[in-house]
Design an enzyme around this catalytic site. Structure first.
Site, PDB file in Angstrom:
ATOM      1  N   TYR A  17       0.804  -1.218   0.000  1.00  0.00           N
ATOM      2  CA  TYR A  17       0.000   0.000   0.000  1.00  0.00           C
ATOM      3  C   TYR A  17       0.841   1.273   0.000  1.00  0.00           C
ATOM      4  CZ  TYR A  17       0.369  -0.660   5.119  1.00  0.00           C
ATOM      5  OH  TYR A  17       0.816  -0.882   6.389  1.00  0.00           O
TER       6      TYR A  17
ATOM      7  N   LYS B 223     -13.025  17.129  -2.770  1.00  0.00           N
ATOM      8  CA  LYS B 223     -12.586  18.439  -3.258  1.00  0.00           C
ATOM      9  C   LYS B 223     -13.130  19.484  -2.282  1.00  0.00           C
ATOM     10  CE  LYS B 223     -12.504  21.218  -7.485  1.00  0.00           C
ATOM     11  NZ  LYS B 223     -12.942  21.313  -8.894  1.00  0.00           N
TER      12      LYS B 223
END
Length: 127
Positions: free
Chosen positions: A58, A103
């Site tokens: 990962y 966002k």
């Protein structure tokens, strides 16, 4: 592979700086995007061997995702999310992924805490 043998590895809050958006100032100035990943992986081989080679690394995957977000701009978070999913599915041990693109500084004329898109993609089998 049987879906009941798939485990979930979550990596959340990966901060990236990108120049994505439809407005000129977004492309020029850039902004923070935050990525959450959930990866469907059979972790039993790694659990049995205790060997990193038997699972998805990962750390390396996050580096690739961060690079994908920070490279050439796109207009839409939908396009960005698909790009990230494609990167995740390049790791052969990942059977599926759930990608959330946040966002938080989206250009919206209102008080809000986040704009987020979540997509789920599965590995397609090659004939």
């Amino acid at each position: 592979m049987n879906d009941q043998n798939i485990d979930e590895l979550a990596i959340t809050g990966v901060e990236c700086f990108g120049h994505h958006g439809v407005f000129d100032f977004e492309r020029r100035d850039g902004q923070v995007f935050v990525i959450d990943l959930v990866l469907g992986i059979d972790t039993r081989p790694a659990a049995a061997s205790d060997d990193l080679r038997d699972t998805a690394h990962y750390g390396t995957l996050v580096e690739a995702v961060k690079a994908a977000v920070e490279r050439d701009p796109v207009d839409l978070i939908e396009t960005l999310a698909q790009r990230v999913a494609d990167v995740c599915l390049l790791e052969h041990r990942v059977e599926w992924c759930r990608v959330t693109v946040h966002k938080p500084d989206a250009p919206i004329d209102a008080t809000f805490s986040d704009v987020a898109l979540t997509i789920t993609r599965k590995r397609t089998l090659q004939p």
